[in-house]
Write a protein that holds these residues in place. Structure first.
Motif, mmCIF file in Angstrom:
data_model
loop_
_atom_site.group_PDB
_atom_site.id
_atom_site.type_symbol
_atom_site.label_atom_id
_atom_site.label_comp_id
_atom_site.label_asym_id
_atom_site.label_seq_id
_atom_site.Cartn_x
_atom_site.Cartn_y
_atom_site.Cartn_z
ATOM 1 N N TYR A 63 46.072 27.595 69.174
ATOM 2 C CA TYR A 63 46.683 28.272 70.262
ATOM 3 C C TYR A 63 46.085 28.145 71.705
ATOM 4 C CZ TYR A 63 42.572 31.332 69.635
ATOM 5 O OH TYR A 63 41.291 31.771 69.606
ATOM 6 N N GLY A 64 46.794 28.630 72.720
ATOM 7 C CA GLY A 64 46.664 28.153 74.115
ATOM 8 C C GLY A 64 45.375 28.853 74.781
ATOM 9 N N PRO A 65 45.321 28.556 76.023
ATOM 10 C CA PRO A 65 44.360 29.246 76.750
ATOM 11 C C PRO A 65 44.270 30.665 76.867
ATOM 12 C CG PRO A 65 45.557 27.842 78.338
ATOM 13 C CD PRO A 65 46.070 27.555 76.861
ATOM 14 N N LEU A 66 43.122 31.300 76.982
ATOM 15 C CA LEU A 66 42.834 32.953 77.371
ATOM 16 C C LEU A 66 43.634 33.286 78.671
ATOM 17 C CD1 LEU A 66 39.480 33.367 76.021
ATOM 18 C CD2 LEU A 66 41.529 33.812 74.726
ATOM 19 N N VAL A 67 44.474 34.610 78.588
ATOM 20 C CA VAL A 67 44.846 35.100 79.600
ATOM 21 C C VAL A 67 43.592 35.544 80.744
ATOM 22 C CG1 VAL A 67 46.401 36.749 80.599
ATOM 23 C CG2 VAL A 67 47.156 35.648 78.534
ATOM 24 N N MET A 68 43.934 35.152 81.923
ATOM 25 C CA MET A 68 42.819 35.469 82.849
ATOM 26 C C MET A 68 42.957 36.713 83.504
ATOM 27 S SD MET A 68 41.276 32.572 82.877
ATOM 28 C CE MET A 68 40.561 32.152 84.759
ATOM 29 N N GLN A 69 41.897 37.479 83.968
ATOM 30 C CA GLN A 69 41.882 38.531 84.292
ATOM 31 C C GLN A 69 42.964 38.842 85.819
ATOM 32 O OE1 GLN A 69 38.452 40.895 85.107
ATOM 33 N NE2 GLN A 69 37.312 39.617 83.736
ATOM 34 N N ASP A 70 43.553 37.949 86.317
ATOM 35 C CA ASP A 70 44.337 37.951 87.481
ATOM 36 C C ASP A 70 45.765 37.329 87.160
ATOM 37 O OD1 ASP A 70 44.110 35.324 87.220
ATOM 38 O OD2 ASP A 70 43.311 34.931 89.189
ATOM 39 N N GLU A 71 46.220 37.223 85.901
ATOM 40 C CA GLU A 71 47.346 37.119 85.516
ATOM 41 C C GLU A 71 47.870 37.955 84.039
ATOM 42 O OE1 GLU A 71 47.338 32.871 84.539
ATOM 43 O OE2 GLU A 71 46.002 33.320 82.626
ATOM 44 N N ILE A 72 47.309 39.373 84.212
ATOM 45 C CA ILE A 72 47.615 40.511 83.173
ATOM 46 C C ILE A 72 49.152 40.498 82.833
ATOM 47 C CG2 ILE A 72 47.693 42.781 82.549
ATOM 48 C CD1 ILE A 72 44.698 42.656 83.752
ATOM 49 N N GLU A 73 49.850 40.082 83.851
ATOM 50 C CA GLU A 73 51.254 40.084 83.539
ATOM 51 C C GLU A 73 52.046 39.126 82.168
ATOM 52 O OE1 GLU A 73 50.175 39.410 86.309
ATOM 53 O OE2 GLU A 73 50.956 37.124 86.790
ATOM 54 N N LEU A 74 50.966 38.063 82.158
ATOM 55 C CA LEU A 74 51.308 37.198 81.043
ATOM 56 C C LEU A 74 50.950 37.692 79.720
ATOM 57 C CD1 LEU A 74 50.195 33.740 82.898
ATOM 58 C CD2 LEU A 74 52.636 34.612 82.864
ATOM 59 N N ALA A 75 50.145 38.635 79.684
ATOM 60 C CA ALA A 75 49.773 39.206 78.429
ATOM 61 C C ALA A 75 50.646 39.715 77.457
ATOM 62 C CB ALA A 75 48.579 40.126 78.570
ATOM 63 N N ASP A 76 50.634 39.211 76.072
ATOM 64 C CA ASP A 76 51.643 39.571 75.260
ATOM 65 C C ASP A 76 51.054 39.959 74.055
ATOM 66 O OD1 ASP A 76 53.485 39.717 73.036
ATOM 67 O OD2 ASP A 76 54.705 38.056 73.852
ATOM 68 N N GLN A 77 51.217 41.104 73.640
ATOM 69 C CA GLN A 77 50.493 41.931 72.585
ATOM 70 C C GLN A 77 50.517 41.111 71.262
ATOM 71 O OE1 GLN A 77 48.798 44.795 72.987
ATOM 72 N NE2 GLN A 77 48.097 45.077 71.086
ATOM 73 N N HIS A 78 51.612 40.302 71.012
ATOM 74 C CA HIS A 78 51.748 39.447 69.906
ATOM 75 C C HIS A 78 50.764 38.282 69.799
ATOM 76 C CE1 HIS A 78 55.324 41.703 70.396
ATOM 77 N NE2 HIS A 78 55.385 42.046 69.488
ATOM 78 N N TYR A 79 50.210 37.988 70.837
ATOM 79 C CA TYR A 79 49.460 36.955 70.876
ATOM 80 C C TYR A 79 47.849 37.347 71.416
ATOM 81 C CZ TYR A 79 54.075 34.967 70.479
ATOM 82 O OH TYR A 79 55.251 34.505 70.130
ATOM 83 N N THR A 80 47.113 37.510 70.314
ATOM 84 C CA THR A 80 45.796 37.974 70.645
ATOM 85 C C THR A 80 44.810 37.471 69.623
ATOM 86 O OG1 THR A 80 46.156 40.061 69.431
ATOM 87 C CG2 THR A 80 46.407 40.261 71.637
ATOM 88 N N ASP A 81 43.402 37.335 69.866
ATOM 89 C CA ASP A 81 42.765 36.706 68.934
ATOM 90 C C ASP A 81 41.986 37.741 68.144
ATOM 91 O OD1 ASP A 81 40.342 37.766 70.799
ATOM 92 O OD2 ASP A 81 40.057 35.701 71.564
ATOM 93 N N ALA A 82 40.820 37.467 67.440
ATOM 94 C CA ALA A 82 40.318 38.556 66.588
ATOM 95 C C ALA A 82 39.375 39.638 67.358
ATOM 96 C CB ALA A 82 39.216 37.643 65.509
#
Lengths: 257, 222
Positions: B53-72
Motif C-alpha cells: 500500500y501507499g504512503p500514510l496520510v499526513m496530518q495536514d491532508e486529513i481530507e484524503l483519509a478513507d476509513q477503508h484504507y487503514t493499517d493495523a
C-alpha cells in the motif's frame, strides 16, 4: 429462495438468546458492524461470549456522530476471546479491567491463532496444532506436542452462534463483497458462525456483483440489512467522523503521519 | 554521557536491512518510523489485509483519509497501483509461512534470541498480543529495534528475559541506539557500534558476552 433481507437491525438480532456467542470485526471503527452491535445493546441480551480482534474504547465517542462500539457490549458479556485488551496509549488491559474485576472471563490468543481457530471451526476440524505461543504464558493448560521435531500447542476450534459482518455490497442471495481493509476477519467469521448477519452499504439485484469478485458466497450469509445513509458507520457518517477526529490533537497524532 | 542515536536514526538503520523485492511487516514503536525510510521496491504489509500500500496520510491532508484504507494501528494510508487487499486468513498465511521480514519493537532480547515485547508484567492483561507472536514465530527474518538500555540504564539485551516472552529463539538481528547485533548459534555478534562508541563501552551496557565481529564498524546510514 428464502428472503434474506431484513428491514431493521432490531429484527435481525431479535432471536439472539442470552448466553449466545458472537464473532465480529473491530479494528478501531474500521469494519465494525455498528448498527447490529447497537441493536444488541438495545435488546440487552446477557451472558454473551464475544470473539473479536479488539475492543474499541468508549473514549472515542464523538459529539454529533452516531456511533456504537464493542465496548458498549461489555456489561452484557460473560467472556471475551481476543488478542487485544488495551492499547499502549491507554494502558494494557485498559478496555476490560473494570469488568474483569466483576467476573468477565478473558481468553487471550494471538491474532493469527484466532484466524486459524475460526477457520478450524468453519471447516469442522477438531482443532489445530499451533507453533505460536510455545514458551509463552499462552501455553498454560494446553496440550503440547512435538511434530517432526517442532513444538506445537493444541488449540480448539471456535464455532460462534452468530457473526456480525460489515460488507460493502450484497445481492439477494447474500453474496458479499467488502471494501478495502473492511474485509479483514469478516470472511472467516462469516464461514465459522452458525448464523451470519451482514450489514451492508448497498443491496443489489442478482448480477449486480461480478461473480469473479464475490468474496463471501451467499451460502455463508443468512440475513442482510442495508445501512441507511445517516446511520452509524455509513460512508457519509464515517467521513464526518474522520473530520472530527482530526480536530482532537492526540488522536490526530496517533492516526496521521 | 555520550550521545546515543535517536529513534529516527535507529529506524533509518533498520530500514537499510530491507532490499528491493522484500515484503515487510512493521510493528509498533520504532518500527513504525521505518515506514518513512523503506527502500524502493519493498512492499509493506499490514495484518488487516493489505500488501504494497501507499504512503500514510499526513496530518495536514486529513481530507484524503478513507476509513477503508487503514493499517493495523488504525493509521490512514493512500491506495497505490500494485497493492493487494485480502482477508485475515491469507494475511496470517503470508506472515506465518516465512515469506515476510518483520521489524518489531522489543522490551528485552535474550542471548539465544528469545524476545519479550508485549507485556511488562501484571499477568495476562499486562499487555496486548495482537499479531506480534505470529510475526515473531512465522517471519523468515525477525529484526528487533529497541533502546539499548532502560531509562534507568539497565540492559535490555539480557542473558534471559524476565518479562513474559513473545516467542522463543526468534530474533535474528537487534538494532539499538548503540549497536547492530546478530544473534548466531555461537552467541551475539557485535557488528556495528554508534559513532563515538567503542565495543567495550557497548559491552558494559549489555548483559551477555558479545562476540566482536572481525569487521566491526560504525553504524553507517549510506
Amino acid at each position: 429462495m428464502k428472503n434474506k433481507v431484513f428491514n431493521s437491525f432490531d429484527e435481525a438480532v431479535a432471536d439472539i438468546p442470552d448466553g449466545a456467542s458472537i464473532v465480529t470485526e473491530c479494528w478501531g471503527t474500521t469494519g465494525m458492524s455498528q448498527n447490529l452491535i447497537d441493536a444488541l445493546v438495545r435488546k440487552g441480551t446477557k451472558n454473551l461470549t464475544l470473539i473479536t480482534h479488539n475492543l474499541l474504547p468508549t473514549v472515542l465517542k464523538l459529539e454529533g456522530i452516531p456511533s456504537a462500539n464493542l465496548a458498549d457490549l461489555l456489561p452484557q458479556l460473560k467472556k471475551i476471546i481476543t488478542p487485544v485488551v488495551g492499547i499502549q496509549q491507554l494502558g494494557a488491559g485498559a478496555f476490560v479491567k473494570d469488568y474483569v474485576e466483576k467476573g468477565l472471563e478473558v481468553e487471550l490468543t494471538s491474532h493469527g491463532t484466532l484466524a486459524s481457530r475460526l477457520y478450524a471451526g468453519a471447516a469442522d476440524l477438531g482443532g489445530i496444532y499451533n507453533p505460536v505461543g510455545v514458551g509463552t504464558i499462552l501455553e498454560e493448560g494446553k496440550e503440547k506436542r512435538v511434530i517432526d521435531g517442532r513444538e506445537y500447542l493444541f488449540e480448539k476450534p471456535i464455532k460462534p452462534d452468530y457473526a456480525f459482518i460489515r460488507g460493502h455490497k450484497a445481492d439477494f442471495y447474500g453474496n458479499l463483497v467488502y471494501w478495502g481493509v473492511y474485509r479483514a476477519d469478516q470472511p472467516v467469521m462469516a464461514m465459522a458462525a452458525k448464523c451470519t448477519i451482514a450489514e451492508v452499504d448497498e443491496i443489489v439485484e442478482l448480477g449486480g456483483i461480478d461473480p469473479e469478485h464475490v468474496v463471501t458466497p451467499g451460502i455463508f450469509v443468512d440475513r442482510i440489512v442495508k445501512v441507511p445513509e445517516d446511520a452509524m458507520g455509513s460512508v457519509k457518517i464515517t467521513k464526518a467522523a474522520i473530520g472530527k477526529i482530526g480536530e482532537i490533537d492526540f488522536i490526530r497524532k496517533l492516526l496521521f503521519k | 554521557m555520550k550521545e546515543k542515536l535517536d529513534r529516527e536514526v535507529v529506524a533509518m538503520r533498520a530500514a537499510k536491512e530491507l532490499k528491493d523485492g522484500d515484503c515487510v511487516n512493521l510493528g509498533i514503536g520504532i518500527p513504525n518510523l521505518c515506514a518513512n525510510y523503506i527502500p524502493e521496491g519493498v512492499l509493506v504489509e499490514t495484518e488487516n489485509g493489505a500488501l504494497g500500500y501507499g504512503p500514510l496520510v499526513m496530518q495536514d491532508e486529513i481530507e484524503l483519509a478513507d476509513q477503508h484504507y487503514t493499517d493495523a494501528g488504525g493509521r490512514y494510508w493512500k491506495p497505490i497501483p500494485g497493492m493487494a487487499l485480502f482477508d485475515i486468513v491469507t494475511s496470517f498465511i503470508m506472515i506465518r509461512s516465512g515469506r515476510m521480514i518483520t521489524i518489531l519493537g522489543g522490551l528485552q532480547v535474550a542471548e539465544n534470541g528469545d524476545l519479550a515485547n508485549w507485556n511488562t508484567g501484571g499477568g495476562a492483561l499486562g499487555g496486548t498480543i495482537g499479531g506480534g507472536m505470529d510475526l515473531a514465530v512465522g517471519a523468515k527474518r525477525v529484526i528487533v529495534t529497541l533502546e539499548h538500555t532502560t531509562k534507568s540504564g539497565k540492559p535490555k539485551i539480557v542473558k534471559e528475559c524476565t518479562y513474559p516472552l513473545t516467542a522463543k529463539r526468534c530474533t535474528n538481528t537487534v538494532i539499538t541506539d548503540l549497536a547492530v547485533i546478530e544473534v548466531t548459534p555461537e552467541g551475539m555478534v557485535l557488528k556495528e557500534v554508534a559513532p563515538g562508541w567503542t565495543a567495550a563501552e557497548v559491552q558494559e551496557l549489555t548483559e551477555p558476552k558479545l562476540i566482536i565481529a572481525k569487521d566491526l564498524k560504525e553504524i553507517d546510514l549510506v
